[in-house]
Scaffold this motif. Sequence first.
Motif, PDB file in Angstrom:
ATOM      1  N   PHE A  93     -17.345  -9.727   7.178  1.00 14.12           N
ATOM      2  CA  PHE A  93     -16.679  -8.592   7.436  1.00 14.12           C
ATOM      3  C   PHE A  93     -16.880  -7.861   8.669  1.00 14.12           C
ATOM      4  N   ASP A  94     -18.058  -8.187   8.973  1.00 16.82           N
ATOM      5  CA  ASP A  94     -18.540  -7.732  10.394  1.00 16.82           C
ATOM      6  C   ASP A  94     -17.884  -8.388  11.509  1.00 16.82           C
ATOM      7  N   SER A  95     -17.323  -9.638  11.312  1.00 22.09           N
ATOM      8  CA  SER A  95     -16.396 -10.245  12.427  1.00 22.09           C
ATOM      9  C   SER A  95     -15.148  -9.804  12.372  1.00 22.09           C
ATOM     10  N   GLY A  96     -14.764  -9.050  11.371  1.00 22.02           N
ATOM     11  CA  GLY A  96     -13.453  -8.561  11.266  1.00 22.02           C
ATOM     12  C   GLY A  96     -12.443  -9.064  10.159  1.00 22.02           C
ATOM     13  N   ALA A  97     -13.417  -9.775   9.325  1.00 27.68           N
ATOM     14  CA  ALA A  97     -12.374 -10.272   8.165  1.00 27.68           C
ATOM     15  C   ALA A  97     -12.072  -9.427   7.128  1.00 27.68           C
ATOM     16  N   ASP A  98     -11.105  -9.388   6.305  1.00 25.33           N
ATOM     17  CA  ASP A  98     -10.612  -8.252   5.459  1.00 25.33           C
ATOM     18  C   ASP A  98     -10.970  -8.739   4.022  1.00 25.33           C
ATOM     19  N   ASP A  99     -11.293  -9.823   3.693  1.00 24.08           N
ATOM     20  CA  ASP A  99     -11.394 -10.235   2.265  1.00 24.08           C
ATOM     21  C   ASP A  99     -12.233 -11.664   2.339  1.00 24.08           C
ATOM     22  N   TYR A 100     -12.659 -11.973   1.209  1.00 23.97           N
ATOM     23  CA  TYR A 100     -13.659 -13.195   1.255  1.00 23.97           C
ATOM     24  C   TYR A 100     -13.615 -13.804  -0.212  1.00 23.97           C
ATOM     25  N   VAL A 101     -13.292 -15.139  -0.234  1.00 27.92           N
ATOM     26  CA  VAL A 101     -13.429 -15.879  -1.475  1.00 27.92           C
ATOM     27  C   VAL A 101     -14.391 -17.084  -1.282  1.00 27.92           C
ATOM     28  N   VAL A 102     -15.171 -17.285  -2.525  1.00 32.77           N
ATOM     29  CA  VAL A 102     -16.140 -18.324  -2.522  1.00 32.77           C
ATOM     30  C   VAL A 102     -15.627 -19.603  -3.109  1.00 32.77           C
ATOM     31  N   SER A 106      -9.907 -19.954  -7.810  1.00 33.14           N
ATOM     32  CA  SER A 106      -8.812 -20.152  -8.563  1.00 33.14           C
ATOM     33  C   SER A 106      -7.577 -19.839  -7.365  1.00 33.14           C
ATOM     34  N   LEU A 107      -6.702 -20.831  -7.329  1.00 32.50           N
ATOM     35  CA  LEU A 107      -5.546 -20.678  -6.472  1.00 32.50           C
ATOM     36  C   LEU A 107      -4.738 -19.454  -7.068  1.00 32.50           C
ATOM     37  N   VAL A 108      -4.750 -19.205  -8.432  1.00 32.34           N
ATOM     38  CA  VAL A 108      -4.105 -17.954  -8.777  1.00 32.34           C
ATOM     39  C   VAL A 108      -4.710 -16.670  -8.388  1.00 32.34           C
ATOM     40  N   GLU A 109      -6.044 -16.677  -8.369  1.00 32.53           N
ATOM     41  CA  GLU A 109      -6.726 -15.653  -7.547  1.00 32.53           C
ATOM     42  C   GLU A 109      -6.383 -15.552  -6.264  1.00 32.53           C
ATOM     43  N   LEU A 110      -6.583 -16.514  -5.668  1.00 28.07           N
ATOM     44  CA  LEU A 110      -6.169 -16.606  -4.127  1.00 28.07           C
ATOM     45  C   LEU A 110      -4.894 -16.052  -3.777  1.00 28.07           C
ATOM     46  N   GLU A 111      -3.826 -16.364  -4.489  1.00 29.19           N
ATOM     47  CA  GLU A 111      -2.473 -15.725  -4.385  1.00 29.19           C
ATOM     48  C   GLU A 111      -2.533 -14.138  -4.489  1.00 29.19           C
ATOM     49  N   ALA A 112      -3.288 -13.684  -5.533  1.00 33.87           N
ATOM     50  CA  ALA A 112      -3.302 -12.257  -5.923  1.00 33.87           C
ATOM     51  C   ALA A 112      -3.869 -11.737  -4.684  1.00 33.87           C
ATOM     52  N   ARG A 113      -5.098 -12.176  -4.025  1.00 30.28           N
ATOM     53  CA  ARG A 113      -5.815 -11.520  -3.106  1.00 30.28           C
ATOM     54  C   ARG A 113      -4.943 -11.599  -1.668  1.00 30.28           C
ATOM     55  N   ILE A 114      -4.099 -12.743  -1.452  1.00 25.69           N
ATOM     56  CA  ILE A 114      -3.225 -12.875  -0.503  1.00 25.69           C
ATOM     57  C   ILE A 114      -2.195 -11.673  -0.421  1.00 25.69           C
ATOM     58  N   LYS A 115      -1.493 -11.580  -1.625  1.00 24.81           N
ATOM     59  CA  LYS A 115      -0.652 -10.438  -1.839  1.00 24.81           C
ATOM     60  C   LYS A 115      -0.967  -9.168  -1.661  1.00 24.81           C
ATOM     61  N   ALA A 116      -2.241  -8.662  -2.136  1.00 25.60           N
ATOM     62  CA  ALA A 116      -2.731  -7.729  -2.096  1.00 25.60           C
ATOM     63  C   ALA A 116      -3.032  -7.196  -0.588  1.00 25.60           C
ATOM     64  N   LEU A 117      -3.675  -8.186   0.182  1.00 25.45           N
ATOM     65  CA  LEU A 117      -3.756  -7.945   1.556  1.00 25.45           C
ATOM     66  C   LEU A 117      -2.758  -7.746   2.287  1.00 25.45           C
ATOM     67  N   ILE A 118      -1.520  -8.457   2.052  1.00 23.96           N
ATOM     68  CA  ILE A 118      -0.349  -8.128   2.842  1.00 23.96           C
ATOM     69  C   ILE A 118       0.507  -6.761   2.564  1.00 23.96           C
ATOM     70  N   ARG A 119       0.109  -6.573   1.082  1.00 24.23           N
ATOM     71  CA  ARG A 119       0.696  -5.319   0.708  1.00 24.23           C
ATOM     72  C   ARG A 119      -0.060  -4.138   1.601  1.00 24.23           C
ATOM     73  N   ARG A 120      -1.262  -4.301   1.530  1.00 19.28           N
ATOM     74  CA  ARG A 120      -2.120  -3.342   2.403  1.00 19.28           C
ATOM     75  C   ARG A 120      -2.164  -3.173   3.869  1.00 19.28           C
ATOM     76  N   TYR A 121      -1.595  -4.221   4.362  1.00 23.03           N
ATOM     77  CA  TYR A 121      -1.493  -4.340   5.765  1.00 23.03           C
ATOM     78  C   TYR A 121       0.089  -3.692   6.058  1.00 23.03           C
ATOM     79  N   GLN A 122       0.962  -4.139   5.124  1.00 17.98           N
ATOM     80  CA  GLN A 122       1.992  -3.403   5.433  1.00 17.98           C
ATOM     81  C   GLN A 122       2.314  -2.022   5.210  1.00 17.98           C
ATOM     82  N   ASP A 123       1.449  -1.607   4.251  1.00 20.73           N
ATOM     83  CA  ASP A 123       1.752  -0.151   3.977  1.00 20.73           C
ATOM     84  C   ASP A 123       0.937   0.544   5.215  1.00 20.73           C
ATOM     85  N   GLU A 124      -0.075   0.080   5.700  1.00 23.68           N
ATOM     86  CA  GLU A 124      -0.908   0.663   6.860  1.00 23.68           C
ATOM     87  C   GLU A 124      -0.104   0.685   8.260  1.00 23.68           C
TER      88      GLU A 124
END
Length: 227
Positions: A93-102, A106-124
């Motif tokens: 996060f200190d380097s500038g990352a927005d989210d983190y998965v270990v 799960s690819l389904v979780e990865l998709e959900a996180r990707i879409k959430a990041l994109i929505r947040r970025y577009q809203d901002e």
Amino acid sequence: MYKILIIEDNPDIVANIYAFFEQKGFELDNAHNGYSGLALAANNRYDVILLDVMLPGMDGIKLCKELRENLHDKTPVLMLTARDTVLDKVAGFDSGADDYVVKPFSLVELEARIKALIRRYQDEHFQHSIEIGALTLNAAEHSIKRENTLVKLTPTGFKILQTLMSASPRVVSKTELEEKVWGQDIPSSDALRTHLHSIRAQVDKPFAKPMIMTIPGVGYQIIDPEH
């Protein structure tokens, strides 16, 4: 259509991400080391970057810092890593990352996180004043003009046009457009088509060249017809 850059040196992980996301209409690029990943990020536009921490050449932490501090790139970055300590997450996060998965993830979780990041970025970054060729939209004044002629749209029509103009020249899928305008309460399947018909009647029909394009099987796009 969202465009994802994968910077990951594990070919199995890359292949799994491609197999899952390509069938859903995502466009993907990938790099297997930090330096080539940084070059792709610097020279192309992406909706999100999936970034492995342990990379040959330049690690993900350094790459993310380079993106943020020197290239001033604000593209959402989702870190992929096998490390799961608090210190590792803080470093990401200190380097500038927005989210983190270990890993493994799960690819389904990865998709959900990707879409959430994109929505947040577009809203901002949802622009209040947008100009594409002779078409201008001012969100603060709730006004639209083409060639200095006032265009009158319903509130829903305004939001559809604002979404398309904010994304331009990217093609916006039907699903993305519906979610952006109506959220989870999407109306009947004909609603978007009906609104687009009305928008075209105001934005395109009175003028020589259309600006609202339908890309069959993909979605919709606003273009400057003079370029």
